[in-house]
Design a protein around this motif. Structure first.
Motif, mmCIF file in Angstrom:
data_model
loop_
_atom_site.group_PDB
_atom_site.id
_atom_site.type_symbol
_atom_site.label_atom_id
_atom_site.label_comp_id
_atom_site.label_asym_id
_atom_site.label_seq_id
_atom_site.Cartn_x
_atom_site.Cartn_y
_atom_site.Cartn_z
ATOM 1 N N ALA A 117 0.957 -1.454 -0.035
ATOM 2 C CA ALA A 117 -0.090 0.323 -0.088
ATOM 3 C C ALA A 117 0.711 1.575 0.091
ATOM 4 N N LEU A 118 2.165 1.033 0.045
ATOM 5 C CA LEU A 118 2.908 2.218 -0.128
ATOM 6 C C LEU A 118 2.770 3.017 -1.358
ATOM 7 N N GLY A 119 3.112 4.379 -1.246
ATOM 8 C CA GLY A 119 3.196 5.167 -2.434
ATOM 9 C C GLY A 119 4.456 5.943 -2.345
ATOM 10 N N ALA A 120 4.537 6.718 -3.628
ATOM 11 C CA ALA A 120 5.863 7.447 -3.502
ATOM 12 C C ALA A 120 5.692 8.442 -2.499
ATOM 13 N N ALA A 121 4.747 9.141 -2.291
ATOM 14 C CA ALA A 121 4.763 10.262 -1.080
ATOM 15 C C ALA A 121 5.150 9.552 -0.007
ATOM 16 N N ASP A 122 5.022 8.145 0.431
ATOM 17 C CA ASP A 122 5.523 7.750 1.834
ATOM 18 C C ASP A 122 6.980 7.662 1.835
ATOM 19 N N VAL A 123 7.383 7.421 0.567
ATOM 20 C CA VAL A 123 8.852 6.969 0.702
ATOM 21 C C VAL A 123 9.950 8.409 0.098
ATOM 22 N N ALA A 124 9.274 9.494 -0.245
ATOM 23 C CA ALA A 124 9.921 10.414 -1.045
ATOM 24 C C ALA A 124 11.185 10.899 -0.440
ATOM 25 N N GLY A 125 11.274 10.614 0.926
ATOM 26 C CA GLY A 125 12.436 11.182 1.711
ATOM 27 C C GLY A 125 13.473 10.217 1.951
ATOM 28 N N CYS A 126 13.505 9.018 1.531
ATOM 29 C CA CYS A 126 14.001 7.862 1.514
ATOM 30 C C CYS A 126 15.256 8.088 0.679
ATOM 31 N N ARG A 127 16.408 7.890 1.008
ATOM 32 C CA ARG A 127 17.971 7.812 0.365
ATOM 33 C C ARG A 127 18.522 6.316 0.550
ATOM 34 N N GLY A 128 17.893 5.666 1.529
ATOM 35 C CA GLY A 128 18.488 4.287 1.400
ATOM 36 C C GLY A 128 17.427 3.303 1.879
ATOM 37 N N VAL A 129 17.721 2.075 1.516
ATOM 38 C CA VAL A 129 16.752 0.979 1.685
ATOM 39 C C VAL A 129 17.988 -0.271 2.384
ATOM 40 N N TYR A 130 17.221 -0.755 3.443
ATOM 41 C CA TYR A 130 17.934 -2.154 4.038
ATOM 42 C C TYR A 130 17.000 -3.264 3.920
ATOM 43 N N ASP A 131 17.394 -4.270 3.039
ATOM 44 C CA ASP A 131 16.449 -5.403 3.028
ATOM 45 C C ASP A 131 16.985 -6.586 3.292
ATOM 46 N N ARG A 132 17.223 -7.003 4.461
ATOM 47 C CA ARG A 132 17.696 -8.279 5.040
ATOM 48 C C ARG A 132 16.632 -9.535 4.836
ATOM 49 N N LEU A 174 10.448 4.585 -5.096
ATOM 50 C CA LEU A 174 11.747 5.169 -4.712
ATOM 51 C C LEU A 174 12.196 6.440 -5.611
ATOM 52 N N PRO A 175 13.004 7.257 -5.005
ATOM 53 C CA PRO A 175 13.595 8.437 -5.782
ATOM 54 C C PRO A 175 14.837 7.773 -6.396
ATOM 55 N N GLY A 176 14.998 8.635 -7.502
ATOM 56 C CA GLY A 176 16.475 8.591 -8.265
ATOM 57 C C GLY A 176 17.791 8.688 -7.010
ATOM 58 N N GLY A 177 18.754 7.763 -7.369
ATOM 59 C CA GLY A 177 19.842 7.824 -6.557
ATOM 60 C C GLY A 177 19.844 6.959 -5.278
ATOM 61 N N CYS A 178 18.492 6.748 -4.933
ATOM 62 C CA CYS A 178 18.462 5.838 -3.628
ATOM 63 C C CYS A 178 19.105 4.565 -3.852
#
Length: 219
Positions: A108-123, A145-149
């Motif tokens: 249910a996540l949308g771009a607005a929810d993660v607009a400030g994310c610069r990193g992701v950690y997926d373990r 996710l934004p470009g450069g993430c």
């Protein structure tokens, strides 16, 4: 896996995927992302992972997403943190300092929810999903996710015929197939870890590779 599967796992406390310490690979490879201080980091399907506390301790803001409210409440209780609870769209949001967990369906996540994310950690997200859901999951990350993430992705590789997931086997070739169109993909490390995972050996595995990847979103 359907929502009921994970809710039942948490309800029965069948959480063998949960680590009682910070993942050592996170400590080794996180600096490779070289994120700016204070950046927000998305942790999909976060459970009550101690890795979130470690990332926050490095000066980052954590945005976890978790389906099970029991897991979210356990995280804040075990960290002895009092969370402020609000509702943001379809998500019940728990916040304390640099830590925020959104309780609800990750899809249910949308771009607005993660607009400030610069990193992701997926373990433990990609490897928790069967093949069709892995495609949907990777496509969603690429879309919102934004470009450069950048992303630190941990996968497991084994003979899927020897054991039913989760966790599922995800080969390096599959990682490339899921992400290479939208992300630059670099494998950082591949190591054999069956000896320190007796539970997996008991489930029938004869080999178990743990692979670490650094991804960067183009655009």
């Amino acid at each position: 896996m359907h929502e009921d599967f994970w809710q039942e796992r948490w309800a029965r406390n069948e959480i063998g995927f949960h680590l009682d310490d910070v993942h050592p690979g996170l400590r080794r490879h996180w600096p490779r992302l070289d994120l700016p201080a204070g950046a927000q980091v998305l942790v999909p399907l976060c459970g009550k992972s101690l890795d979130m506390t470690w990332i926050a301790g490095q000066g980052y803001r954590v945005l976890g997403v978790e389906l099970s409210e029991k897991a979210v409440e356990a995280f804040f209780a075990e960290q002895q943190l009092e969370a402020e609870i609000t509702q943001v769209g379809v998500f019940r949001v728990y916040r304390s300092g640099a830590l925020e967990i959104r309780c609800g369906d990750f899809f249910a996540l949308g771009a607005a929810d993660v607009a400030g994310c610069r990193g992701v950690y997926d373990r433990a997200a990609l490897i928790a999903l069967p093949p069709p859901m892995r495609q949907r999951y990777a496509a969603l990350l690429s879309a919102i996710l934004p470009g450069g993430c950048q992303q630190l992705l941990v996968t497991l590789d084994y003979d899927q015929a020897e054991m039913d997931g989760p966790p599922f086997a995800v080969s390096d070739a599959e990682v490339m197939g899921l992400y290479a169109y939208e992300w630059d993909v670099e494998r950082l490390e591949a190591k054999e870890v069956l000896e320190r995972n007796p539970r997996m050996r008991e489930r029938g595995l004869t080999r178990l590779g743990e692979h670490f990847h650094r991804l960067q979103r183009r655009g």
